[in-house]
Each structure stands twice: as structure tokens, then as C-alpha cells.
Design an enzyme around this catalytic site. Structure first.
Site, PDB file in Angstrom:
ATOM      1  N   LYS A   1       0.899  -1.088   0.036  1.00  0.00           N
ATOM      2  CA  LYS A   1      -0.061  -0.218  -0.056  1.00  0.00           C
ATOM      3  C   LYS A   1       0.950   1.419  -0.048  1.00  0.00           C
ATOM      4  O   LYS A   1       0.816   2.146  -0.786  1.00  0.00           O
ATOM      5  CB  LYS A   1      -0.938  -0.051   1.327  1.00  0.00           C
ATOM      6  CG  LYS A   1      -2.058  -0.872   0.980  1.00  0.00           C
ATOM      7  CD  LYS A   1      -3.379  -0.473   2.015  1.00  0.00           C
ATOM      8  CE  LYS A   1      -2.936  -0.190   3.338  1.00  0.00           C
ATOM      9  NZ  LYS A   1      -2.919  -1.345   4.132  1.00  0.00           N
TER      10      LYS A   1
ATOM     11  N   GLU B   1      -2.832   6.992  12.866  1.00  0.00           N
ATOM     12  CA  GLU B   1      -1.735   6.404  12.212  1.00  0.00           C
ATOM     13  C   GLU B   1      -0.727   5.739  13.558  1.00  0.00           C
ATOM     14  O   GLU B   1      -0.676   6.665  14.584  1.00  0.00           O
ATOM     15  CB  GLU B   1      -0.938   6.995  11.586  1.00  0.00           C
ATOM     16  CG  GLU B   1       0.123   6.553  10.700  1.00  0.00           C
ATOM     17  CD  GLU B   1      -0.605   6.093   9.469  1.00  0.00           C
ATOM     18  OE1 GLU B   1       0.200   6.132   8.423  1.00  0.00           O
ATOM     19  OE2 GLU B   1      -1.710   5.704   9.340  1.00  0.00           O
ATOM     20  N   ARG B   2      -0.037   4.917  13.293  1.00  0.00           N
ATOM     21  CA  ARG B   2       0.943   4.430  14.366  1.00  0.00           C
ATOM     22  C   ARG B   2       2.109   5.258  14.122  1.00  0.00           C
ATOM     23  O   ARG B   2       2.371   5.381  13.097  1.00  0.00           O
ATOM     24  CB  ARG B   2       1.222   3.087  14.519  1.00  0.00           C
ATOM     25  CG  ARG B   2      -0.040   2.023  14.553  1.00  0.00           C
ATOM     26  CD  ARG B   2       0.577   0.643  14.363  1.00  0.00           C
ATOM     27  NE  ARG B   2      -0.739  -0.276  14.474  1.00  0.00           N
ATOM     28  CZ  ARG B   2      -1.629  -0.585  13.315  1.00  0.00           C
ATOM     29  NH1 ARG B   2      -1.497  -0.036  12.037  1.00  0.00           N
ATOM     30  NH2 ARG B   2      -2.595  -1.251  13.337  1.00  0.00           N
TER      31      ARG B   2
END
Length: 465
Positions: free
Chosen positions: A159, A185-186
């Protein structure tokens, strides 16, 4: 004349939910920012006016240290996000504050977070294909300029590489701006992406906005709007095409679900917020093209438990014009980009938009690939020689098409040792058409693997001669 400060007092704090009392006649408007805590560091967005004196808001920051009775101030305006060319190459949080430890000298210009969608009368009514330079996308699931595309795929199927290549092509061929918006998001993912974009040389034309996983739901819920506000500036003021990447749209819905629960709203089907459709539409409807420029969006979509009837998935699908599905099976076979050629599709692939030739070629490709998929079990058990001559030709065509749809990317040059290529739509269509016409029946399948235009497959043969 200096505006009088409108101050109130905190009545209660429950997690991120803060109730505050103001004097009658001085009630903050819905959407206004309230500040409290040390030096006004805690910022709260007004969500509901409970009565003539009390408002309820959601804090976009941790509320530790706040107390009942503490002073709370109404700023008199909604969240204002800095905009301008100075944003390029930088990383921001939901408030538009830089988080990349570099000095920031903004132009001082700012816009409200709560932008309104462009009226239909001002939107462009022409459906145009947005070329990405990636063969599999442009031929089988073309994106719409000013449209929204969903990117479906698990971890490790490419991705990020696909998104980074699209950003590279956006900068090089459309001379546009890319805005990456990380919703929930991490920090590991964000830091890796920042480094990859820097190494690929696409960061100077990119703005990154993050609402991290550890932040309160209010911040994760609003970070998409922050990215959109910045994108609208480049579209409306700089008159540029903007490429907006949102990862992940499901986490935006999830944050809205948390905010809704905190506000005490009754949950709807499967525990989702009752305002799911309007919450998502408030974000999606701002993504469109006008006569001056366009915001084209690709959104990573997580489908809960692979259930495509889940309300979050069905509401998201209704906004998308194209679906790009990444396949782990294709990645394991070495086909990159690992796009599932049969599962991916686009509403743009119609004769009156894409053109009669493009439509016919795409249908022929799907037909050959579908027959090949159906024959795979027979080939595995009995061998290809047991098939009829016509089926054998179809299989050979399909295998060549699969290899032709692989492509070396500019952003992976240092890993695969092959120069990246960008393929124009007409070159990609010509290549597919020639394969479908059996012009490459005598060319080895391996010659079509990881090439750009179709003529590259003939080079080894010419050199050998």
C-alpha cells in the site's frame, strides 16, 4: 476595538467530555474553540449547547490536570489551520502545529477547520480520468480527477509503496501537491513513511498531517478536516491539482463512534454513531474538482472482519468512484504492484468517459483473465496440454497480460536495481491490445515482466539478433 474575553467555569469533566457554564447571552457557538488549563494549552471544541448557559465540548487534548470550577475561555472562533506554501515538506498535528522538530515560519494566513463543500453550481461537471502512470491502475481501474478511490489491502502487500509512487508521479507529471493525512496512524508507520518519502525525493511537494493512535478521539476525528483545509487552499488559491491520501478512513469513522459515545448519543446499528452517514459526508463532500483545480483522493479502507455489509464499509463505498484491491497472493507470486486485476474496478470505465477503445480493451482483458482463473485448477491437475487450442491461447494471453501489468517504480529503484518507469495511458492500452491480438505469442513471458511500454519486450530479441 478589543473584544471582551468571554469566560466561564468548568462544571464537569468525564474523559474527553467537558461541560462549561457561561453567562446567559454569552453562550459560545457550536464549533467554537474553548481554552483552559495552564496557559490555555487544553483546547476544546463545542459540540452541543445544553441550555441557555451550559455547553458541552470534546477536548482534542488530554484533560489530565483540569478541575471543576477552573476558568474556561471562549476564543470566539472555530479551529483555525495555517495555510500557505510554507507547509510543503513539513509534518503537522491536528492543530496545524509542526511536529518534525524544525522551525516553522508561516505566512500568518489561516482557514477555518470547518470548511463547507463547494456548491454544485461551482463544481466541474466534466468527468476526466486522472492518469497515474501505473499501467494496472490506468487501464483497469482508472481514477477520476476530483474523485475518490478506495485502496484495499492488508499489511505488507505494498500500500505504502503504491501511494508513494503515485505521489512521485503527481509531482513529476501533474506538477501538483500531495497531502498525506494519517488518521489514527501508528507513530512507527508515520516515521517510516516520512523517511521513505524523504529518500524518494517527493517530500518537498508533500504536506503530512497526523492524528496519532494515542491521541484523544476528538483529535483523530478532526485530523481529516485539517488535511482537507490545507488541500482546499492549494486548490482554490494556488489553483493546483491536489492529491489527498487518507490512511485510514475506517479509523475516522471509529473516532466519530468514540466521540458519539462520549457525548451520550444512542448508538445505531452495530454500535456505530447515529450520525455516521452525515459525519462521513461532511468530510467526503469537500473532496471535489472545480474549474480552478481538483482534489483527487485515495483512501485506504479497512473492512472490519472482511464484512462488506458493515455500515462503515457500505457508507464509504457510496462515495468512491474507483476501488484498487491489493492481493497478498499476487505479491507472493512476485507481481508488483500486487493489484488484483479482477477485483479492482472503476465507475470511470464506461465508453462515454474512458472511450470506446479503452472500454473494449479492458473488457477483453477481464474476459481472458477470468477464463484463466477458471482453468487454473484443471492446469494444476492435468497440465496445460489437456486444454483445447483456444483455451491454451487464452491462458498464454492472460499470463502475458499479468506480467505486462507489473512495473518497476521510481521509489523502489534502490531495492530492485531497475530504473522506475512511468507509462502513459495510450502506451499501456497499445501494449494490452497487441498482447490480445497475439502479436507477442512468440515472445517469452519473462520478457514482459517488469517493463514499461510494450516495445521494451522486444529489445533483448533485437540485441540478440
Amino acid at each position: 476595538m478589543k473584544r471582551e474575553t468571554n469566560e466561564g467555569a468548568i462544571l464537569s469533566i468525564r474523559g474527553s467530555v467537558v461541560d462549561a457554564r457561561f453567562q446567559a447571552g454569552h453562550l459560545p457557538a457550536i464549533g467554537n474553540v474553548l481554552t483552559t488549563g495552564d496557559d490555555g494549552r487544553v483546547r476544546i471544541e463545542v459540540m452541543v449547547q445544553l441550555n441557555a448557559e451550559i455547553v458541552r465540548g470534546i477536548s482534542l487534548m488530554p484533560t489530565q490536570g483540569l478541575a471543576r470550577g477552573a476558568t474556561i475561555t471562549d476564543t470566539g472562533h472555530p479551529f483555525m489551520i495555517p495555510v500557505g506554501k510554507e507547509l510543503l515538506g513539513r509534518v503537522f498535528n491536528v492543530f496545524g502545529e509542526p511536529i518534525d522538530n524544525l522551525e516553522f515560519h508561516g505566512s500568518g494566513e489561516s482557514r477555518s477547520l470547518q470548511g463547507v463543500p463547494v456548491p454544485i453550481t461551482e463544481q466541474s461537471t466534466v468527468s476526466e480520468i486522472f492518469e497515474t502512470g501505473i499501467k494496472a491502475v490506468d487501464v483497469l481501474c482508472p481514477l477520476e480527477r476530483g474523485g475518490k478511490a478506495g485502496l484495499f489491502g492488508g499489511a505488507g502487500v505494498g500500500k505504502t509503496v503504491l501511494l508513494t509512487e503515485m505521489i512521485h508521479n503527481m509531482v513529476g507529471h501533474h506538477h501538483g501537491i500531495s497531502i498525506f493525512c494519517g488518521v489514527g496512524e501508528r507513530c512507527r508507520e508515520g516515521e517510516e513513511l516520512y523517511r521513505e518519502m524523504k529518500e524518494a525525493g517527493v517530500l518537498p511537494n508533500t504536506v503530512m498531517v497526523f492524528g496519532q493512535m494515542n491521541e484523544p478521539p476528538g483529535a483523530r476525528y478532526r485530523v481529516g478536516h485539517t488535511g482537507l483545509t490545507m488541500a482546499e487552499y492549494f486548490r482554490d488559491e494556488e489553483r493546483q491539482d491536489v492529491f489527498l491520501l487518507i490512511d485510514n478512513i475506517f479509523r475516522f469513522i471509529q473516532a466519530g463512534q468514540e466521540v458519539s459515545g462520549l457525548m451520550g448519543l444512542l448508538p445505531s446499528r452495530l454500535g456505530y454513531q447515529p450520525t455516521l452517514a452525515s459525519d462521513l459526508a461532511a468530510l467526503e463532500e469537500r473532496i471535489c474538482n472545480t474549474t480552478s483545480g481538483a482534489i483527487t483522493s485515495i483512501q485506504a479502507v479497512y473492512v472490519p472482519a472482511d464484512d462488506f455489509t458493515d455500515p462503515s464499509a457500505t457508507h464509504t463505498f457510496s462515495h468512491l468512484t474507483a476501488s484498487i484491491v491489493l492481493s497478498r497472493k499476487r505479491a507472493s507470486e512476485g507481481f508488483y504492484p500486487a493489484i488484483d486485476l479482477l477485483q479492482s474496478g472503476s465507475k470511470m470505465l464506461m465508453p462515454n468517459i474512458a472511450g470506446e477503445r479503452h472500454y473494449r480493451i479492458a473488457q477483453d482483458i477481464r474476459k481472458n483473465l477470468t477464463i484463466y482463473e477458471e482453468l487454473k485448477d484443471i492446469i494444476a491437475m492435468l497440465g496445460i496440454n489437456e486444454l483445447s487450442r483456444e483455451d491454451q491461447r487464452t491462458v498464454y494471453r492472460a499470463r502475458r497480460l499479468e506480467r505486462f501489468f507489473t512495473q518497476p517504480f521510481h521509489v523502489t529503484e534502490q531495492f530492485i536495481g531497475k530504473a522506475g518507469v512511468t507509462v502513459a495511458l495510450q502506451d499501456a492500452l497499445e501494449g494490452c491490445e497487441r498482447i490480445l491480438n497475439d502479436e507477442f505469442a512468440d515472445v517469452p513471458e519473462s520478457s514482459l515482466y517488469m517493463i514499461g511500454a510494450i516495445d521494451e519486450a522486444l529489445k533483448p530479441k533485437e540485441e540478440a539478433a
